[in-house]
Design an enzyme around this catalytic site. Structure first.
Site, PDB file in Angstrom:
ATOM      1  N   GLY A 110     -13.907  -5.165   2.254  1.00 12.40           N
ATOM      2  CA  GLY A 110     -14.945  -4.626   1.378  1.00 12.40           C
ATOM      3  C   GLY A 110     -16.357  -4.893   1.878  1.00 12.40           C
ATOM      4  O   GLY A 110     -17.252  -5.167   1.083  1.00 12.40           O
ATOM      5  N   PRO A 111     -16.600  -4.794   3.188  1.00 10.50           N
ATOM      6  CA  PRO A 111     -17.939  -5.136   3.702  1.00 10.50           C
ATOM      7  C   PRO A 111     -19.043  -4.232   3.164  1.00 10.50           C
ATOM      8  O   PRO A 111     -20.202  -4.619   3.145  1.00 10.50           O
ATOM      9  CB  PRO A 111     -17.792  -4.983   5.218  1.00 10.50           C
ATOM     10  CG  PRO A 111     -16.658  -4.021   5.389  1.00 10.50           C
ATOM     11  CD  PRO A 111     -15.702  -4.324   4.270  1.00 10.50           C
ATOM     12  N   LYS A 158     -17.203  -0.894  -1.471  1.00  5.78           N
ATOM     13  CA  LYS A 158     -16.744   0.427  -1.921  1.00  5.78           C
ATOM     14  C   LYS A 158     -17.786   1.536  -1.686  1.00  5.78           C
ATOM     15  O   LYS A 158     -17.854   2.512  -2.420  1.00  5.78           O
ATOM     16  CB  LYS A 158     -16.330   0.394  -3.386  1.00  5.78           C
ATOM     17  CG  LYS A 158     -15.284  -0.678  -3.663  1.00  5.78           C
ATOM     18  CD  LYS A 158     -14.596  -0.486  -4.984  1.00  5.78           C
ATOM     19  CE  LYS A 158     -13.673  -1.642  -5.327  1.00  5.78           C
ATOM     20  NZ  LYS A 158     -12.924  -2.200  -4.214  1.00  5.78           N
ATOM     21  N   GLY A 159     -18.620   1.357  -0.695  1.00  4.18           N
ATOM     22  CA  GLY A 159     -19.607   2.376  -0.342  1.00  4.18           C
ATOM     23  C   GLY A 159     -20.989   2.104  -0.924  1.00  4.18           C
ATOM     24  O   GLY A 159     -21.946   2.816  -0.645  1.00  4.18           O
ATOM     25  N   TYR A 206       0.835  -1.200   0.000  1.00  5.55           N
ATOM     26  CA  TYR A 206       0.000   0.000   0.000  1.00  5.55           C
ATOM     27  C   TYR A 206       0.872   1.253   0.000  1.00  5.55           C
ATOM     28  O   TYR A 206       1.662   1.474   0.922  1.00  5.55           O
ATOM     29  CB  TYR A 206      -0.952   0.030   1.208  1.00  5.55           C
ATOM     30  CG  TYR A 206      -1.930  -1.132   1.269  1.00  5.55           C
ATOM     31  CD1 TYR A 206      -2.187  -1.927   0.156  1.00  5.55           C
ATOM     32  CD2 TYR A 206      -2.592  -1.450   2.452  1.00  5.55           C
ATOM     33  CE1 TYR A 206      -3.086  -2.997   0.226  1.00  5.55           C
ATOM     34  CE2 TYR A 206      -3.485  -2.516   2.523  1.00  5.55           C
ATOM     35  CZ  TYR A 206      -3.721  -3.282   1.405  1.00  5.55           C
ATOM     36  OH  TYR A 206      -4.590  -4.330   1.482  1.00  5.55           O
TER      37      TYR A 206
HETATM   38  N1  NAP Z   1      -6.182  -8.389  -1.642  1.00  3.67           N
HETATM   39  C1  NAP Z   1      -6.207  -7.869  -0.434  1.00  3.67           C
HETATM   40  O1  NAP Z   1      -5.588  -8.364   0.483  1.00  3.67           O
HETATM   41  C2  NAP Z   1      -7.034  -6.658  -0.180  1.00  3.67           C
HETATM   42  C3  NAP Z   1      -7.707  -6.038  -1.226  1.00  3.67           C
HETATM   43  C4  NAP Z   1      -8.490  -4.933  -0.927  1.00  3.67           C
HETATM   44  C5  NAP Z   1      -8.565  -4.477   0.376  1.00  3.67           C
HETATM   45  N2  NAP Z   1      -7.875  -5.080   1.383  1.00  3.67           N
HETATM   46  C6  NAP Z   1      -7.960  -4.594   2.784  1.00  3.67           C
HETATM   47  O2  NAP Z   1      -9.307  -4.509   3.156  1.00  3.67           O
HETATM   48  C7  NAP Z   1      -9.617  -3.178   3.588  1.00  3.67           C
HETATM   49  C8  NAP Z   1     -11.042  -2.833   3.252  1.00  3.67           C
HETATM   50  O3  NAP Z   1     -11.261  -2.969   1.838  1.00  3.67           O
HETATM   51  P1  NAP Z   1     -11.955  -1.850   0.984  1.00  3.67           P
HETATM   52  O4  NAP Z   1     -11.173  -0.611   1.177  1.00  3.67           O
HETATM   53  O5  NAP Z   1     -12.201  -2.330  -0.388  1.00  3.67           O
HETATM   54  O6  NAP Z   1     -13.343  -1.762   1.738  1.00  3.67           O
HETATM   55  P2  NAP Z   1     -14.615  -0.921   1.651  1.00  3.67           P
HETATM   56  O7  NAP Z   1     -14.845  -0.599   3.034  1.00  3.67           O
HETATM   57  O8  NAP Z   1     -15.662  -1.603   0.890  1.00  3.67           O
HETATM   58  O9  NAP Z   1     -14.227   0.336   0.730  1.00  3.67           O
HETATM   59  C9  NAP Z   1     -13.602   1.419   1.219  1.00  3.67           C
HETATM   60  C10 NAP Z   1     -14.082   2.602   0.374  1.00  3.67           C
HETATM   61  O10 NAP Z   1     -15.490   2.589   0.371  1.00  3.67           O
HETATM   62  C11 NAP Z   1     -15.985   3.896   0.469  1.00  3.67           C
HETATM   63  N3  NAP Z   1     -16.713   4.021   1.739  1.00  3.67           N
HETATM   64  C12 NAP Z   1     -16.444   3.453   2.941  1.00  3.67           C
HETATM   65  N4  NAP Z   1     -17.350   3.853   3.860  1.00  3.67           N
HETATM   66  C13 NAP Z   1     -18.202   4.672   3.228  1.00  3.67           C
HETATM   67  C14 NAP Z   1     -19.345   5.409   3.627  1.00  3.67           C
HETATM   68  N5  NAP Z   1     -19.802   5.374   4.867  1.00  3.67           N
HETATM   69  N6  NAP Z   1     -19.981   6.139   2.691  1.00  3.67           N
HETATM   70  C15 NAP Z   1     -19.551   6.202   1.415  1.00  3.67           C
HETATM   71  N7  NAP Z   1     -18.461   5.540   0.982  1.00  3.67           N
HETATM   72  C16 NAP Z   1     -17.804   4.781   1.874  1.00  3.67           C
HETATM   73  C17 NAP Z   1     -14.798   4.823   0.419  1.00  3.67           C
HETATM   74  O11 NAP Z   1     -14.601   5.162  -0.939  1.00  3.67           O
HETATM   75  P3  NAP Z   1     -14.161   6.637  -1.374  1.00  3.67           P
HETATM   76  O12 NAP Z   1     -12.739   6.758  -0.955  1.00  3.67           O
HETATM   77  O13 NAP Z   1     -14.344   6.616  -2.868  1.00  3.67           O
HETATM   78  O14 NAP Z   1     -15.071   7.604  -0.684  1.00  3.67           O
HETATM   79  C18 NAP Z   1     -13.683   3.950   0.932  1.00  3.67           C
HETATM   80  O15 NAP Z   1     -12.429   4.341   0.469  1.00  3.67           O
HETATM   81  C19 NAP Z   1      -8.575  -2.316   2.872  1.00  3.67           C
HETATM   82  O16 NAP Z   1      -8.395  -1.085   3.489  1.00  3.67           O
HETATM   83  C20 NAP Z   1      -7.367  -3.193   2.974  1.00  3.67           C
HETATM   84  O17 NAP Z   1      -6.804  -3.075   4.266  1.00  3.67           O
HETATM   85  C21 NAP Z   1      -7.130  -6.174   1.125  1.00  3.67           C
END
Ligand code: NAP
Length: 305
Positions: A198-199, A202-203, A50
């Site tokens: 990603g629960p 992506k929002g 990252y």
């Molecule tokens: N292959 C892997 O190992 C892998 C891959 C992916 C992720 N991960 C890990 O998993 C974690 C979580 O994954 P993720 O980031 O994809 O999860 P996520 O929680 O689905 O997505 C995060 C994004 O969703 C949006 N979001 C979150 N809360 C919101 C809200 N209340 N309202 C509106 N938009 C919201 C934001 O996008 P905007 O920035 O566009 O506002 C934020 O950047 C990562 O941080 C990382 O540590 C691991």
């Protein structure tokens, strides 16, 4: 905050902070990290990849300055060799790379151990015995407390479940991407816990779903059309808050931490509030099952054998 334990006894806050999308300015990132700590989030998920190490360094600086290392559980990942001079990333799960990788991650994180060290992907062609042997030696040396994999490949997951002592599997998991459901029995049979990334998709699983659908999912996703996702979300949204429904859904499975990404403090606080609502209300399983039926049953199609 509820704490879930992995089989090696690693205590994970039921709601974790996914650090991947943290701002790259220390002060802005500190705001989010502080808000997480103030709300009893103790699991912080990062990776060497990252921002090419910057993410770990930002977390390491924050933990050192606030003397918080003992109070948090750090999960980090290895396996991607990145080039500081260009965007090239190559997959390297060799013992040499993992051993160099951990030394660099420890330096950046300002610590002498990582609680949970994960293989950041992986393929069935990897020398998996070498990977397992390397993680086991790091554990014996005390550089890591436990190890896991981050994977959405059924064949890779199956191999590590059968041949290693992984504590956790990180996978994208939510009401829309419900593909992990089919793997739950085998994961549970080995007493392995899931880190659900990603629960909120992506929002998309928030009350801003209409604008996020238009902004990020014009082409649909995972074989689902824009229209079918929109229809399911509109219907589900009438029964409750989409984030709460997705968190409640995940709580039915052996998920040790719902690892939520947030790019601002406001997002994080809003997500925590919804998580706490679910914890308080003991969301009715029948409601969740009815909601789940609104979303198509998906399954992994590649990397099956
Ligand atoms: N292959 C892997 O190992 C892998 C891959 C992916 C992720 N991960 C890990 O998993 C974690 C979580 O994954 P993720 O980031 O994809 O999860 P996520 O929680 O689905 O997505 C995060 C994004 O969703 C949006 N979001 C979150 N809360 C919101 C809200 N209340 N309202 C509106 N938009 C919201 C934001 O996008 P905007 O920035 O566009 O506002 C934020 O950047 C990562 O941080 C990382 O540590 C691991």
């Amino acid at each position: 905050m509820k704490i879930n334990y992995t089989k090696s006894g690693i205590p994970l806050s039921a709601f974790g902070l996914g650090a991947m999308n943290l701002p790259t300015y220390q002060e802005q990132a500190n705001e989010i990290l502080k808000a997480a700590i103030d709300n009893q989030i103790t699991y912080i998920d990062t990776a060497d990849l990252y921002q090419k190490g910057k993410n770990e360094a930002i977390i390491g600086k924050f933990l050192k300055e606030n003397k918080l290392r003992q109070d948090v559980i750090i999960g980090s990942k290895v396996g991607n060799a990145f080039n500081m001079n260009n965007d090239e990333v190559t997959w390297d799960p060799s013992a040499k790379h993992i051993k160099e990788g951990i030394i660099n991650s420890l330096k950046r994180l300002n610590t002498d151990y990582i609680d949970l060290y994960m293989l950041h992907g992986g393929t069935i062609e990897d020398n998996k015995e070498e990977v397992i042997h390397t993680f086991e030696s790091l554990k014996k040396e005390g550089l890591i407390r436990a190890y896991g994999i981050s994977s959405i490949r059924p064949n890779v997951i199956d191999y590590y479940l059968k041949h290693s002592n992984i504590d956790t599997i990180m996978m994208q998991f939510n009401l829309i991407d419900n593909r992990p459901e089919r793997l739950i029995d085998s994961i549970e049979s080995k007493d392995v816990k899931i880190l659900a990334r990603g629960p909120l998709m992506k929002g998309l699983l928030t009350d801003k779903y209409e604008s996020i659908l238009d902004r990020k999912f014009q082409e649909g996703t995972l074989d689902l059309s824009y229209e079918s996702i929109k229809h399911a979300l509109e219907t589900a949204n009438k029964s409750g808050n989409l984030s709460e429904l997705s968190y409640g859904y995940l709580m039915q499975f052996p998920v040790a931490s719902i690892v939520n990404g947030a790019s601002s403090k406001a997002q994080l606080l809003s997500n925590i509030r919804h998580f706490e609502n679910v914890m308080k209300s003991e969301t009715n399983n029948r409601t969740i099952n009815d909601i789940r039926k609104l979303f198509s049953n998906l399954e992994y199609k590649d990397h099956l054998v």
